[in-house]
Design a protein around this motif. Structure first.
Motif, PDB file in Angstrom:
ATOM      1  N   TRP A 136       2.981   6.213  -0.175  1.00 32.63           N
ATOM      2  CA  TRP A 136       2.466   5.147   0.695  1.00 32.63           C
ATOM      3  C   TRP A 136       3.538   4.534   1.587  1.00 32.63           C
ATOM      4  CZ3 TRP A 136      -0.784   2.322  -3.639  1.00 32.63           C
ATOM      5  CH2 TRP A 136      -1.861   3.165  -3.993  1.00 32.63           C
ATOM      6  N   ASP A 262       4.848  -1.800   1.272  1.00 30.71           N
ATOM      7  CA  ASP A 262       3.869  -0.775   1.638  1.00 30.71           C
ATOM      8  C   ASP A 262       2.809  -0.603   0.558  1.00 30.71           C
ATOM      9  OD1 ASP A 262       5.069  -0.223   4.077  1.00 30.71           O
ATOM     10  OD2 ASP A 262       6.349   1.348   3.257  1.00 30.71           O
ATOM     11  N   THR A 266      -1.198  -1.616   0.893  1.00 30.74           N
ATOM     12  CA  THR A 266      -2.239  -0.604   0.693  1.00 30.74           C
ATOM     13  C   THR A 266      -3.297  -1.087  -0.294  1.00 30.74           C
ATOM     14  OG1 THR A 266      -0.654   1.183   1.131  1.00 30.74           O
ATOM     15  CG2 THR A 266      -2.669   1.782  -0.029  1.00 30.74           C
TER      16      THR A 266
END
Length: 403
Positions: A136, A262, A266
């Motif tokens: 990710w 990140d 997500t």
């Protein structure tokens, strides 16, 4: 004075596995020296529970670690640890070198001729972990760096090379031992399994108070404790929540811990997508002394790991901690998780990466909550009265230094 020297590219005493191994050896009369990086405001040296800690370098940051990782990937040498060990071999009489995890294997091996024995302690299936850890990541520069220098095929070759060179290789689960034998034909005699079991005294942590009222008794609480990452399976739990809330309106998913920007973005995007802002609570980091009490207070503790070559070859400490909490446990079908939970009938298992099955298991738990409480007793007995505890497991690490 002769020392067992452990080296770890992480904070000590924060690394639970390293701490338990080091302290067990110290408790049994061994002189233990742990070498780790020095962050800003860290003491260079200190003694913690009879373990001598020596921190190398100065102001170790993630950026510096990234640079050392790149150099290490190309040369097999971590310059920080190489310089640090050269100094320490002048300062201390080191009899054994115990290297924690694959990235330091090349550096540690350079000192093989200076010690009686050298051991490699594999915390996880590192090459396979590289396939999942960075999935990710959004930063293009980091993506490029990882593809070039943290390439799983490259690290798999390193794993085979050093497993064959070291005197003993310590694996974290039986599945990892089998993998090394099958993939690399490693001599079974040099492999030893020392798992991430917990000390019985961990139960004392359940007496700690929680500073915040995190879990409301009026909620049906589903709780995850630990780091966030693509391989942790939190996306499965979030995707299951719409169906769970439909059947259990008071259900709440509590995510206790942290992840990279990140990773958290997500997960929060998933929560927004399914309109779950009131049903999925990002608690953030909580002090360790509170975490165990939170485990005990929740209705269901979850370990929803995805099933892959990484998670099938390692096991989290929190499995055994939850088993001590007498709180119900729901795990994914990762091989080590399923093996232990099924062996002792210590909880429920859902199909990994299957939100539908996860939701069905949670709904079933709610509908049959009282009858499932026997599983919490089974789990507690397994860790307190059988061999699923550190008191039994630590004998294996001690045998390496008393043979």
């Amino acid at each position: 004075m002769k020392y067992i020297c452990m080296i770890v590219d992480g904070a000590y005493p924060n690394d639970i596995r390293v701490r338990k191994e080091a302290e067990s050896l110290a408790e049994n009369g061994k002189n233990v020296l742990v070498v780790c990086p020095r962050k800003k405001n860290d003491s260079q040296s200190e003694i913690i529970n009879n373990v001598t800690v020596f921190r190398i370098g100065n102001n170790y940051t993630n950026s510096k670690k990234g640079i050392y990782d790149i150099i290490e990937s190309v040369t097999n040498i971590n310059l920080l640890f190489y310089k640090g060990l050269k100094l320490l071999f002048q300062k201390y009489e080191i009899e054994y070198l115990h290297v924690h995890d694959l990235p330091l294997a090349g550096t540690g091996y350079l000192f093989k001729s200076r010690v009686k024995h050298i051991y490699l302690d594999l915390h996880e299936n590192f090459p396979e972990a590289l396939k999942t850890w960075f999935l990710w990541k959004q930063n293009k520069l980091i993506q490029l760096k990882n593809s070039l220098f943290m390439n799983p095929k490259l690290w798999s070759k390193k794993e085979e090379k050093y497993c064959k060179k070291y005197d003993k290789v310590i694996c974290v689960v039986e599945e990892m031992k089998t993998k090394l034998i099958t993939n690399f034909s490693i001599d079974t005699k040099k492999l030893i399994v020392v798992s991430n079991h917990e000390k019985k005294e961990f139960t004392e942590n359940f007496k700690h108070a929680v500073a915040q009222n995190i879990i409301n008794k009026n909620d049906f609480s589903i709780t995850y404790v630990g780091g966030f990452g693509p391989h942790r399976g939190l996306q499965t739990a979030i995707e299951a929540m719409p169906k769970i809330v439909e059947k259990i309106p008071d259900a709440k998913l509590f995510l206790i811990g942290k992840g990279s920007v990140d990773v958290e973005n997500t997960l929060k995007e998933l929560v927004a997508k399914y309109n779950l802002t009131k049903s999925v609570i990002f608690v953030g980091y909580r002090p360790f002394e509170e975490v165990s009490t939170i485990m005990q207070q929740t209705n269901v503790n979850i370990i929803p790991h995805l099933a892959n070559a990484h998670t099938d070859n390692t096991i989290p400490h929190k499995l055994f901690q939850i088993m001590m909490s007498k709180s119900l446990l729901l795990v994914s079908s990762c091989k080590p998780l399923q093996r232990i939970v099924t062996k002792y009938d210590a909880g429920l298992v859902f199909k990994a990466d299957d939100a539908e099955d996860f939701s069905e298991k949670v709904i079933d738990i709610r509908q049959n909550y009282d009858q499932y409480q026997i599983k919490t007793e089974n789990a507690f007995n397994a860790v307190m009265h059988k061999d699923e505890n550190w008191e039994a497991e630590s004998a294996k690490i001690l045998s390496l230094y008393t043979e």
